[in-house]
Design a protein around this motif. Structure first.
Motif, PDB file in Angstrom:
ATOM      1  N   ILE A 144       0.345   4.609 -15.264  1.00  0.00           N
ATOM      2  CA  ILE A 144       0.945   4.415 -13.940  1.00  0.00           C
ATOM      3  C   ILE A 144      -0.146   4.390 -12.877  1.00  0.00           C
ATOM      4  O   ILE A 144      -0.137   3.563 -11.962  1.00  0.00           O
ATOM      5  CB  ILE A 144       1.968   5.527 -13.650  1.00  0.00           C
ATOM      6  CG1 ILE A 144       3.118   5.457 -14.643  1.00  0.00           C
ATOM      7  CG2 ILE A 144       2.498   5.417 -12.247  1.00  0.00           C
ATOM      8  CD1 ILE A 144       4.010   6.650 -14.595  1.00  0.00           C
ATOM      9  N   PHE A 145      -1.092   5.315 -13.019  1.00  0.00           N
ATOM     10  CA  PHE A 145      -2.188   5.362 -12.052  1.00  0.00           C
ATOM     11  C   PHE A 145      -2.945   4.046 -12.052  1.00  0.00           C
ATOM     12  O   PHE A 145      -3.280   3.507 -10.995  1.00  0.00           O
ATOM     13  CB  PHE A 145      -3.136   6.509 -12.413  1.00  0.00           C
ATOM     14  CG  PHE A 145      -4.297   6.640 -11.484  1.00  0.00           C
ATOM     15  CD1 PHE A 145      -4.179   7.425 -10.341  1.00  0.00           C
ATOM     16  CD2 PHE A 145      -5.492   5.987 -11.716  1.00  0.00           C
ATOM     17  CE1 PHE A 145      -5.233   7.545  -9.471  1.00  0.00           C
ATOM     18  CE2 PHE A 145      -6.545   6.104 -10.844  1.00  0.00           C
ATOM     19  CZ  PHE A 145      -6.413   6.881  -9.719  1.00  0.00           C
ATOM     20  N   LEU A 146      -3.188   3.526 -13.246  1.00  0.00           N
ATOM     21  CA  LEU A 146      -3.976   2.293 -13.342  1.00  0.00           C
ATOM     22  C   LEU A 146      -3.249   1.133 -12.668  1.00  0.00           C
ATOM     23  O   LEU A 146      -3.834   0.376 -11.881  1.00  0.00           O
ATOM     24  CB  LEU A 146      -4.225   1.978 -14.815  1.00  0.00           C
ATOM     25  CG  LEU A 146      -5.497   1.216 -15.132  1.00  0.00           C
ATOM     26  CD1 LEU A 146      -6.688   1.967 -14.598  1.00  0.00           C
ATOM     27  CD2 LEU A 146      -5.615   1.034 -16.619  1.00  0.00           C
TER      28      LEU A 146
ATOM     29  N   LEU B  83       0.836  -1.200   0.000  1.00  0.00           N
ATOM     30  CA  LEU B  83       0.000   0.000   0.000  1.00  0.00           C
ATOM     31  C   LEU B  83       0.865   1.243   0.000  1.00  0.00           C
ATOM     32  O   LEU B  83       0.686   2.140  -0.822  1.00  0.00           O
ATOM     33  CB  LEU B  83      -0.889  -0.022   1.245  1.00  0.00           C
ATOM     34  CG  LEU B  83      -2.256   0.612   1.150  1.00  0.00           C
ATOM     35  CD1 LEU B  83      -3.088  -0.171   0.183  1.00  0.00           C
ATOM     36  CD2 LEU B  83      -2.908   0.628   2.511  1.00  0.00           C
ATOM     37  N   ILE B  84       1.848   1.305   0.912  1.00  0.00           N
ATOM     38  CA  ILE B  84       2.615   2.545   0.984  1.00  0.00           C
ATOM     39  C   ILE B  84       3.596   2.656  -0.176  1.00  0.00           C
ATOM     40  O   ILE B  84       3.925   3.745  -0.584  1.00  0.00           O
ATOM     41  CB  ILE B  84       3.327   2.710   2.341  1.00  0.00           C
ATOM     42  CG1 ILE B  84       4.117   1.478   2.703  1.00  0.00           C
ATOM     43  CG2 ILE B  84       2.366   3.032   3.428  1.00  0.00           C
ATOM     44  CD1 ILE B  84       4.766   1.584   4.041  1.00  0.00           C
ATOM     45  N   SER B  85       4.043   1.537  -0.743  1.00  0.00           N
ATOM     46  CA  SER B  85       4.948   1.643  -1.878  1.00  0.00           C
ATOM     47  C   SER B  85       4.238   2.214  -3.096  1.00  0.00           C
ATOM     48  O   SER B  85       4.763   3.096  -3.771  1.00  0.00           O
ATOM     49  CB  SER B  85       5.508   0.274  -2.245  1.00  0.00           C
ATOM     50  OG  SER B  85       6.162  -0.285  -1.164  1.00  0.00           O
ATOM     51  N   TYR B  86       3.046   1.703  -3.362  1.00  0.00           N
ATOM     52  CA  TYR B  86       2.382   2.132  -4.584  1.00  0.00           C
ATOM     53  C   TYR B  86       1.628   3.433  -4.414  1.00  0.00           C
ATOM     54  O   TYR B  86       1.211   4.037  -5.397  1.00  0.00           O
ATOM     55  CB  TYR B  86       1.452   1.026  -5.085  1.00  0.00           C
ATOM     56  CG  TYR B  86       2.219  -0.024  -5.845  1.00  0.00           C
ATOM     57  CD1 TYR B  86       2.945  -0.984  -5.177  1.00  0.00           C
ATOM     58  CD2 TYR B  86       2.258  -0.016  -7.224  1.00  0.00           C
ATOM     59  CE1 TYR B  86       3.675  -1.932  -5.864  1.00  0.00           C
ATOM     60  CE2 TYR B  86       2.984  -0.953  -7.920  1.00  0.00           C
ATOM     61  CZ  TYR B  86       3.690  -1.907  -7.234  1.00  0.00           C
ATOM     62  OH  TYR B  86       4.421  -2.832  -7.922  1.00  0.00           O
ATOM     63  N   GLU B  87       1.457   3.847  -3.163  1.00  0.00           N
ATOM     64  CA  GLU B  87       0.818   5.140  -2.957  1.00  0.00           C
ATOM     65  C   GLU B  87       1.688   6.260  -3.509  1.00  0.00           C
ATOM     66  O   GLU B  87       1.186   7.252  -4.031  1.00  0.00           O
ATOM     67  CB  GLU B  87       0.576   5.352  -1.459  1.00  0.00           C
ATOM     68  CG  GLU B  87      -0.566   6.280  -1.155  1.00  0.00           C
ATOM     69  CD  GLU B  87      -0.860   6.273   0.332  1.00  0.00           C
ATOM     70  OE1 GLU B  87      -1.771   5.562   0.727  1.00  0.00           O
ATOM     71  OE2 GLU B  87      -0.160   6.961   1.079  1.00  0.00           O
ATOM     72  N   ILE B  88       3.021   6.075  -3.412  1.00  0.00           N
ATOM     73  CA  ILE B  88       3.929   7.097  -3.921  1.00  0.00           C
ATOM     74  C   ILE B  88       3.755   7.236  -5.428  1.00  0.00           C
ATOM     75  O   ILE B  88       3.601   8.341  -5.954  1.00  0.00           O
ATOM     76  CB  ILE B  88       5.379   6.724  -3.574  1.00  0.00           C
ATOM     77  CG1 ILE B  88       5.510   6.507  -2.071  1.00  0.00           C
ATOM     78  CG2 ILE B  88       6.328   7.782  -4.042  1.00  0.00           C
ATOM     79  CD1 ILE B  88       6.839   5.927  -1.674  1.00  0.00           C
ATOM     80  N   ALA B  89       3.775   6.083  -6.107  1.00  0.00           N
ATOM     81  CA  ALA B  89       3.626   6.128  -7.564  1.00  0.00           C
ATOM     82  C   ALA B  89       2.285   6.730  -7.947  1.00  0.00           C
ATOM     83  O   ALA B  89       2.181   7.514  -8.898  1.00  0.00           O
ATOM     84  CB  ALA B  89       3.766   4.731  -8.135  1.00  0.00           C
TER      85      ALA B  89
END
Lengths: 339, 242
Positions: free
Chosen positions: A208-210, A163-169
């Protein structure tokens, strides 16, 4: 009062009605997505899917919900009682709260009052979403920790790290849109897409969002937190009955929320392409149809792609998505500054 | 409405802060801190500072406290309660400092803050506390301090990465990427994990640097990766060029 100055406050009865409508809508959409997913997964896999309850099995989620709610809420011996009970509530609260900012149309005139067809439209807009997804972490984490089981704990740790890794992206990917629209408000972003949806100039950001949306919602191919071959069921292994139903509901609601954000930020919200300008009452249905398309995409990907390994997931997020999203933001900044 | 929100948030803030100090289980302490920070965000909201409120939640509750929760959940068991076996001098000092802080706060509050009681507070213009206004302030009026602060954070991040990578593991070639000046300046016996595990190397290394550099260049391991390389037997030469 101060909240009225900020612009949240409409008359209290409108807020009340909005709250009820959003809650009800969230509870209505989830079973629809559920039954669609089960039917489509069946078709993808060459079987029928649920077809016994109601016509074509459309009442299947009702049966599921009745079953789940009428079950006993067992608490494991090792569990930390209060937090164990609180965690699913946090999950579902944050999901519904995030659902509140998806705009279904701009302000409309209902019985002489200007009502915005959204829960809230704060000036912080997308930051509101990220704030609640930050809190959503605690729903998973506390659930896994308080269950007092190794599988739950490991699943929760995975979910939290993912969760926190992909929240940045995810945050970086919408940065380009924010620069182009120069507003954080979601209705403002939709209004700024008149003529050209941001999916065209911000295609990289959209992709990237997807991808990070799939990871954020713990869906296949990123469903490692509940990789059943390794972790039984992940953070909600020890949950049953209506508490499990809460987690389940929150998960599917998160899919709808993320689809709604994708629709709003990249796909023009309630706008239609080619200059078609329907009457205002069509707008919510346009948004719902677009959300339905994205929900279908989620199901399609789940049926198609195999699950990633955990190290692949992490290195993809940190070494591919985040640099790419940063580059996208940088290029957009230069282009916006030049033009 | 705003009053109710204020009192709810204030109770959360004070209760959370008390919980941080009073609770013995480290996990509950961290959770109390989370409650405290979230309530603080709600207080910011009543002060028209919605951007600050969102940043508070995203940064503190969503990033900093997540790290705390991670660490405590992994290593902090419920058995080792915090604050149980501390020296009594520390307690005396803590009470002294807390008393001094209390006096300071009392002076500050009674000296100035109470004048505002009975008024409606300062007037705020339209758009006060919105991201537009804060961005305008940060990038125009306070550009230099803002950039300096961001460089400070960048330095801290780079430093953390450097320190962490030096202690990556005890495997062969797991640390000390190539040749660097810092390596020559560093006294023997300080810092690397291999030295901690196997003691100081008695002899000079026999030169497997090329192979080591080839391995170093290609891969950069995640912090999450389990260290699965073969361990260096105790006493084997690990560091060269000193």
């Amino acid at each position: 009062m101060s909240l009225a100055v900020v612009g949240y406050a409409e008359p209290w009865w409108i807020q009340l009605v909005k709250g009820l409508v959003i809650g009800a809508l969230a509870l209505q959409l989830v079973p629809v997505v559920l039954v669609c997913e089960r039917k489509m997964l069946g078709r993808f896999q060459g079987r029928y899917g649920p077809n016994r309850i109601g016509i074509f099995g459309v009442l299947q989620p009702i049966a599921d919900i009745v079953k789940l709610i009428s079950k006993q809420d067992a608490v494991p011996y090792n569990a930390v009682g209060l937090i164990y009970a609180l965690a699913p509530i946090i999950s579902i609260f944050t999901a519904v709260a995030a659902f509140a900012i998806i705009p279904f149309s701009n302000t409309v005139d209902i019985l002489g009052t200007q009502v915005g067809l959204y829960g809230v439209d704060p000036s912080i807009g997308l930051l509101y979403l990220f704030a609640f997804s930050a809190v959503a972490f605690y729903g998973l984490m506390l659930g896994g920790w308080a269950s007092g089981s190794k599988y739950s704990f490991l699943g929760a740790m995975r979910a939290a790290a993912q969760l926190i890794s992909y929240e940045i992206a995810m945050g970086l990917s919408v940065l380009g849109v924010l620069m182009m629209s120069s507003t954080l408000s979601l209705t403002g972003i939709v209004e700024a897409q008149q003529g050209l949806w941001y999916v065209v100039p911000q295609l990289v950001g959209f992709l990237i969002f997807l991808v990070s949306a799939f990871a954020e919602t713990n869906r296949a191919p990123f469903d490692l937190p509940e990789a059943d071959a390794e972790l039984v069921q992940g953070y909600n292994t020890e949950y049953g009955g209506s508490r499990f139903a809460s987690y389940y509901l929150a998960e599917y609601l998160n899919i709808i929320v993320v689809s709604g954000i994708a629709v709003t930020v990249f796909m023009g919200g309630w706008l239609l392409p080619f200059g078609i300008d329907p009457p205002t009452w069509v707008d919510p249905f346009v948004v719902l149809a677009k959300i339905g398309f994205f929900a279908f995409l989620f199901i399609w990907v789940r049926a198609t792609l195999p699950r990633l390994r955990y190290d692949q997931l992490m290195s993809f997020g940190w070494k591919v998505l985040i640099p790419l999203a940063t580059l996208n933001a940088l290029v957009t900044a230069i282009v916006v500054a030049v033009t | 409405m705003a009053e109710v929100l204020f009192f709810l948030a204030a109770i959360g803030v004070v209760g959370g802060a008390i919980g941080v100090v009073v609770l013995r289980n480290p996990f509950y302490t961290v959770l109390a801190l989370v409650v405290h920070l979230l309530s603080l965000a709600a207080l910011f909201l009543t002060l028209n500072a919605e951007f600050i409120a969102a940043a508070q939640v995203v940064v503190y509750a969503g990033a900093v406290m997540v790290l705390y929760v991670f660490v405590v959940a992994y290593v902090g068991g419920g058995e080792a309660a915090v604050g149980s076996g501390q020296a009594s001098e520390l307690r005396v000092l803590a009470v002294l400092f807390a008393g001094a802080l209390f006096v300071c706060l009392c002076i500050a509050t009674l000296g100035s803050g109470l004048q505002a009681i009975g008024t409606q507070g300062a007037e705020v213009g339209p758009g006060y506390g919105t991201p537009q206004q804060i961005g305008d302030l940060l990038l125009n009026r306070f550009l230099l301090p803002f950039e300096l602060a961001s460089y400070l954070l960048l330095l801290a991040a780079v430093g953390a990465v450097v320190l962490a990578s030096r202690r990556r593991g005890v495997g062969e070639g797991a640390e000390e990427p190539g040749i660097s000046v810092a390596q020559l300046l560093r006294p023997r016996g300080t810092g690397t994990m291999a030295e901690a595990v196997s003691g100081l190397p008695a002899a000079q290394a026999t030169g497997d640097r090329d192979e080591r550099e080839a391995r170093e260049g290609g891969e950069e391991r995640d912090a999450n990766d389990a260290e699965d390389r073969p361990r260096v037997p105790p006493g084997s030469p690990e560091r060269d060029g000193s």
